[in-house]
Design an enzyme around this catalytic site. Structure first.
Site, PDB file in Angstrom:
ATOM      1  N   GLY A 147       9.839   6.869  -0.826  1.00  0.00           N
ATOM      2  CA  GLY A 147       8.603   7.600  -0.297  1.00  0.00           C
ATOM      3  C   GLY A 147       7.919   6.450   0.287  1.00  0.00           C
ATOM      4  O   GLY A 147       7.039   6.023   1.322  1.00  0.00           O
ATOM      5  N   GLU A 163       9.480   3.398   1.633  1.00  0.00           N
ATOM      6  CA  GLU A 163      10.001   4.241   3.121  1.00  0.00           C
ATOM      7  C   GLU A 163       8.596   3.712   3.573  1.00  0.00           C
ATOM      8  O   GLU A 163       8.447   3.568   4.850  1.00  0.00           O
ATOM      9  CB  GLU A 163      10.084   4.921   2.399  1.00  0.00           C
ATOM     10  N   GLU A 190      16.335   8.156  -5.293  1.00  0.00           N
ATOM     11  CA  GLU A 190      16.063   9.513  -4.827  1.00  0.00           C
ATOM     12  C   GLU A 190      16.993  10.217  -4.974  1.00  0.00           C
ATOM     13  O   GLU A 190      17.323  11.287  -5.763  1.00  0.00           O
ATOM     14  CB  GLU A 190      16.432  10.045  -3.705  1.00  0.00           C
ATOM     15  N   ALA A 211       6.714  10.811  -3.142  1.00  0.00           N
ATOM     16  CA  ALA A 211       6.836  12.427  -2.986  1.00  0.00           C
ATOM     17  C   ALA A 211       6.361  12.955  -4.179  1.00  0.00           C
ATOM     18  O   ALA A 211       6.466  11.955  -5.197  1.00  0.00           O
ATOM     19  CB  ALA A 211       7.503  13.200  -2.777  1.00  0.00           C
TER      20      ALA A 211
END
Length: 269
Positions: free
Chosen positions: A120, A123, A143, A75
């Protein structure tokens, strides 16, 4: 090579040679930010995935990066630092749509990972069916170290790869894994020499894309829907997928080509 740009930071490429369009490359192209996923980039990923999902000519998608030292660092925390709580609430559906866009692609997907694939970014790779990584890869879900949790599917996808206890250790510790350990633990599927992740992923995609598009989509559907079910329920999922292909043009062509000792020409239906 045909290209279509989605917003500023995402490109879809298709080979225009023989077998044109069967392998599509979904390219993360925000090099100045190491492909950090901003709100705009998330929207573009989702839009690109929607276009790819609707394209019946696409048989395989390869997720790649234009940055030399990163697949995706997760992110965009610089953008997030300016957010109010309301901004964060409003962004959440857009962020989720990016990750589920990759996850829900109906065709086989391969992530080509080099350098950093964190949070992310990892991910996005986990949302693919297969991960090809080169020896520079560094992966992880850090995270909790910044006060959140993996919210792009990481808490669900990682244990499906490596088991609940191993996933818990990796998520709770927020540690980063270099390529060799990531391969040993099953976080990536294939480890290749430095600089060859994209090339090897595209070669694998070409081999996969030579097969029946009807069969590939049905096999992926059975794998995804059957995962986590008890055996009897899983076999029912498989039977439904089998019935969806058993009377298809692809099945008829595949059997005919085998018996005639020739390359099949898939009708895709």
């Amino acid at each position: 090579m045909g290209e279509e740009r989605f917003g500023e930071f995402v490109v879809v490429r298709r080979d225009e040679g023989e077998g044109a369009g069967h392998v599509a490359e979904l390219v993360l192209d925000r090099p100045k930010a190491m492909n950090a996923v901003s709100t705009g980039m998330a929207r573009s990923i989702a839009d690109a995935c929607a276009a790819l999902a609707a394209d019946r000519d696409v048989r395989v998608v390869v997720l790649t990066s234009t940055h030399e030292r990163a697949f995706c660092v997760g992110a965009d925390l610089k953008e997030r630092n300016s957010f109010t709580d309301l901004d964060l609430v409003r962004q959440r559906p857009l962020a989720r749509a990016a990750y589920t866009g990759v996850l829900d692609l109906p065709v086989p997907t391969i992530a080509a990972v080099h350098g950093f694939a964190l949070g992310g970014g990892f991910e996005l790779a986990l949302s693919c069916d297969l991960i090809v990584a080169d020896r520079t890869a560094v992966v992880g879900l850090p995270e909790v170290s910044v006060g959140v949790i993996p919210g792009g599917g990481g808490t669900q996808l990682l244990p499906r790869r490596v088991g609940a206890a191993r996933a818990a250790e990796l998520i709770f510790s927020a540690r980063r894994l270099e390529a060799a350990e990531a391969r040993e633990l099953g976080l990536v599927d294939e480890l290749v020499e430095e600089g060859r992740d994209r090339e090897e992923a595209l070669a694998l995609a070409a081999r996969i894309g030579a097969h029946s598009p009807v069969g590939l989509r049905a096999a992926k559907r059975a794998l995804r829907l059957g995962h986590g079910l008890d055996l009897r329920a899983g076999l029912e999922v498989e039977d439904a997928a089998w019935r969806s292909v058993a009377f298809s043009g692809d099945r008829a062509e595949g059997v005919a080509a085998f018996n005639e000792k020739r390359k099949p020409h898939w009708p895709g239906e």
